[in-house]
Design a protein around this motif. Structure first.
Motif, PDB file in Angstrom:
ATOM      1  N   MET A   1       0.835  -1.180   0.000  1.00  0.00           N
ATOM      2  CA  MET A   1       0.000   0.000   0.000  1.00  0.00           C
ATOM      3  C   MET A   1       0.876   1.238   0.000  1.00  0.00           C
ATOM      4  SD  MET A   1      -3.330   0.124   2.422  1.00  0.00           S
ATOM      5  CE  MET A   1      -4.402   1.386   1.833  1.00  0.00           C
ATOM      6  N   LYS A   2       0.451   2.263  -0.701  1.00  0.00           N
ATOM      7  CA  LYS A   2       1.214   3.514  -0.783  1.00  0.00           C
ATOM      8  C   LYS A   2       0.563   4.589   0.079  1.00  0.00           C
ATOM      9  CE  LYS A   2       3.129   3.196  -5.428  1.00  0.00           C
ATOM     10  NZ  LYS A   2       3.233   3.877  -6.718  1.00  0.00           N
ATOM     11  N   PHE A   3       1.444   5.362   0.711  1.00  0.00           N
ATOM     12  CA  PHE A   3       1.008   6.496   1.510  1.00  0.00           C
ATOM     13  C   PHE A   3       1.846   7.706   1.153  1.00  0.00           C
ATOM     14  CE2 PHE A   3      -0.230   2.830   3.976  1.00  0.00           C
ATOM     15  CZ  PHE A   3      -1.501   3.172   4.414  1.00  0.00           C
ATOM     16  N   GLY A   4       1.210   8.866   1.139  1.00  0.00           N
ATOM     17  CA  GLY A   4       1.916  10.128   0.961  1.00  0.00           C
ATOM     18  C   GLY A   4       2.062  10.781   2.317  1.00  0.00           C
ATOM     19  N   LEU A   5       3.263  11.187   2.631  1.00  0.00           N
ATOM     20  CA  LEU A   5       3.552  11.829   3.910  1.00  0.00           C
ATOM     21  C   LEU A   5       3.986  13.265   3.623  1.00  0.00           C
ATOM     22  CD1 LEU A   5       4.000  11.599   6.993  1.00  0.00           C
ATOM     23  CD2 LEU A   5       6.326  10.832   6.469  1.00  0.00           C
ATOM     24  N   LYS A   6       3.142  14.213   4.020  1.00  0.00           N
ATOM     25  CA  LYS A   6       3.426  15.637   3.825  1.00  0.00           C
ATOM     26  C   LYS A   6       3.936  16.203   5.149  1.00  0.00           C
ATOM     27  CE  LYS A   6      -0.059  18.423   3.372  1.00  0.00           C
ATOM     28  NZ  LYS A   6      -1.189  19.223   2.878  1.00  0.00           N
ATOM     29  N   ILE A   7       5.128  16.783   5.121  1.00  0.00           N
ATOM     30  CA  ILE A   7       5.749  17.341   6.319  1.00  0.00           C
ATOM     31  C   ILE A   7       5.990  18.832   6.091  1.00  0.00           C
ATOM     32  CG2 ILE A   7       7.747  17.236   7.846  1.00  0.00           C
ATOM     33  CD1 ILE A   7       8.124  14.309   6.829  1.00  0.00           C
ATOM     34  N   LEU A   8       5.436  19.644   6.985  1.00  0.00           N
ATOM     35  CA  LEU A   8       5.587  21.104   6.888  1.00  0.00           C
ATOM     36  C   LEU A   8       6.005  21.676   8.240  1.00  0.00           C
ATOM     37  CD1 LEU A   8       2.391  22.009   4.847  1.00  0.00           C
ATOM     38  CD2 LEU A   8       4.750  22.191   4.076  1.00  0.00           C
ATOM     39  N   PRO A   9       6.674  22.829   8.220  1.00  0.00           N
ATOM     40  CA  PRO A   9       7.011  23.476   9.488  1.00  0.00           C
ATOM     41  C   PRO A   9       5.731  23.872  10.231  1.00  0.00           C
ATOM     42  CG  PRO A   9       8.111  24.565   7.642  1.00  0.00           C
ATOM     43  CD  PRO A   9       7.156  23.584   7.072  1.00  0.00           C
ATOM     44  N   LYS A  10       5.779  23.803  11.555  1.00  0.00           N
ATOM     45  CA  LYS A  10       4.643  24.271  12.352  1.00  0.00           C
ATOM     46  C   LYS A  10       4.451  25.767  12.091  1.00  0.00           C
ATOM     47  CE  LYS A  10       4.745  20.945  16.049  1.00  0.00           C
ATOM     48  NZ  LYS A  10       4.576  20.722  17.469  1.00  0.00           N
ATOM     49  N   PRO A  11       3.215  26.254  12.203  1.00  0.00           N
ATOM     50  CA  PRO A  11       2.945  27.669  11.911  1.00  0.00           C
ATOM     51  C   PRO A  11       3.788  28.643  12.735  1.00  0.00           C
ATOM     52  CG  PRO A  11       0.890  26.457  12.150  1.00  0.00           C
ATOM     53  CD  PRO A  11       1.997  25.525  12.532  1.00  0.00           C
ATOM     54  N   GLU A  12       4.113  28.278  13.963  1.00  0.00           N
ATOM     55  CA  GLU A  12       4.870  29.192  14.818  1.00  0.00           C
ATOM     56  C   GLU A  12       6.378  29.151  14.571  1.00  0.00           C
ATOM     57  OE1 GLU A  12       3.944  25.427  17.188  1.00  0.00           O
ATOM     58  OE2 GLU A  12       2.808  26.756  15.903  1.00  0.00           O
ATOM     59  N   VAL A  13       6.837  28.262  13.706  1.00  0.00           N
ATOM     60  CA  VAL A  13       8.263  28.138  13.403  1.00  0.00           C
ATOM     61  C   VAL A  13       8.594  28.999  12.189  1.00  0.00           C
ATOM     62  CG1 VAL A  13      10.066  26.535  12.647  1.00  0.00           C
ATOM     63  CG2 VAL A  13       8.417  25.820  14.376  1.00  0.00           C
ATOM     64  N   LEU A  14       9.684  29.732  12.270  1.00  0.00           N
ATOM     65  CA  LEU A  14      10.120  30.576  11.165  1.00  0.00           C
ATOM     66  C   LEU A  14      10.504  29.707   9.965  1.00  0.00           C
ATOM     67  CD1 LEU A  14      10.879  33.404  10.123  1.00  0.00           C
ATOM     68  CD2 LEU A  14      13.155  33.027  11.072  1.00  0.00           C
ATOM     69  N   ASP A  15       9.829  29.889   8.858  1.00  0.00           N
ATOM     70  CA  ASP A  15      10.080  29.118   7.641  1.00  0.00           C
ATOM     71  C   ASP A  15      10.889  29.985   6.678  1.00  0.00           C
ATOM     72  OD1 ASP A  15      10.011  27.539   5.372  1.00  0.00           O
ATOM     73  OD2 ASP A  15       7.832  27.519   5.177  1.00  0.00           O
ATOM     74  N   THR A  16      12.201  29.961   6.824  1.00  0.00           N
ATOM     75  CA  THR A  16      13.050  30.828   6.010  1.00  0.00           C
ATOM     76  C   THR A  16      13.005  30.438   4.532  1.00  0.00           C
ATOM     77  OG1 THR A  16      14.980  29.473   6.546  1.00  0.00           O
ATOM     78  CG2 THR A  16      14.614  31.411   7.890  1.00  0.00           C
ATOM     79  N   GLN A  17      12.907  29.150   4.233  1.00  0.00           N
ATOM     80  CA  GLN A  17      12.809  28.728   2.828  1.00  0.00           C
ATOM     81  C   GLN A  17      11.498  29.221   2.219  1.00  0.00           C
ATOM     82  OE1 GLN A  17      13.423  24.445   3.314  1.00  0.00           O
ATOM     83  NE2 GLN A  17      15.237  24.647   2.021  1.00  0.00           N
ATOM     84  N   GLY A  18      10.410  29.086   2.978  1.00  0.00           N
ATOM     85  CA  GLY A  18       9.123  29.568   2.491  1.00  0.00           C
ATOM     86  C   GLY A  18       9.127  31.062   2.237  1.00  0.00           C
ATOM     87  N   ARG A  19       9.757  31.807   3.134  1.00  0.00           N
ATOM     88  CA  ARG A  19       9.851  33.264   2.949  1.00  0.00           C
ATOM     89  C   ARG A  19      10.677  33.614   1.714  1.00  0.00           C
ATOM     90  NH1 ARG A  19      10.482  36.375   8.710  1.00  0.00           N
ATOM     91  NH2 ARG A  19       8.457  35.773   9.549  1.00  0.00           N
ATOM     92  N   ALA A  20      11.763  32.872   1.488  1.00  0.00           N
ATOM     93  CA  ALA A  20      12.603  33.136   0.321  1.00  0.00           C
ATOM     94  C   ALA A  20      11.837  32.859  -0.966  1.00  0.00           C
ATOM     95  CB  ALA A  20      13.868  32.284   0.385  1.00  0.00           C
ATOM     96  N   VAL A  21      11.087  31.765  -1.005  1.00  0.00           N
ATOM     97  CA  VAL A  21      10.293  31.442  -2.194  1.00  0.00           C
ATOM     98  C   VAL A  21       9.216  32.496  -2.401  1.00  0.00           C
ATOM     99  CG1 VAL A  21       8.668  29.775  -3.184  1.00  0.00           C
ATOM    100  CG2 VAL A  21      10.775  28.962  -2.091  1.00  0.00           C
TER     101      VAL A  21
END
Length: 79
Positions: free
Chosen positions: A1-21
């Motif tokens: 069986m296949k599963f997709g695992l989506k991992i994202l920074p918690k909202p309160e954590v500074l996402d520097t990569q997201g800000r750069a994009v």
């Protein structure tokens, strides 16, 4: 069986990569309210029972694929 695992920074954590994009896209004329960068992992679990397969995929996620201090995850079955 296949599963997709989506991992994202918690909202309160500074996402520097997201800000750069987001900054790059805004400079190119796109209007964004936010942007978050994470990981997407496809797990192919060797298990016939769907419930046990999901439990196995969850255990994999929780025992080393994400950091519970700074990340959240979502697990979805892939058909």
């Amino acid at each position: 069986m296949k599963f997709g695992l989506k991992i994202l920074p918690k909202p309160e954590v500074l996402d520097t990569q997201g800000r750069a994009v987001q900054s790059t896209l805004e400079r190119q004329g796109f209007d964004l309210q936010g942007c978050h960068v994470g990981r997407y992992i496809v797990l192919e679990v060797v298990e016939d029972d769907p419930q046990r397969a999901k439990e196995t995929a969850t255990a994999m996620a929780e025992k080393g694929l994400y950091n519970p201090l700074i990340e959240d995850y979502e697990l979805e079955a892939i058909l």
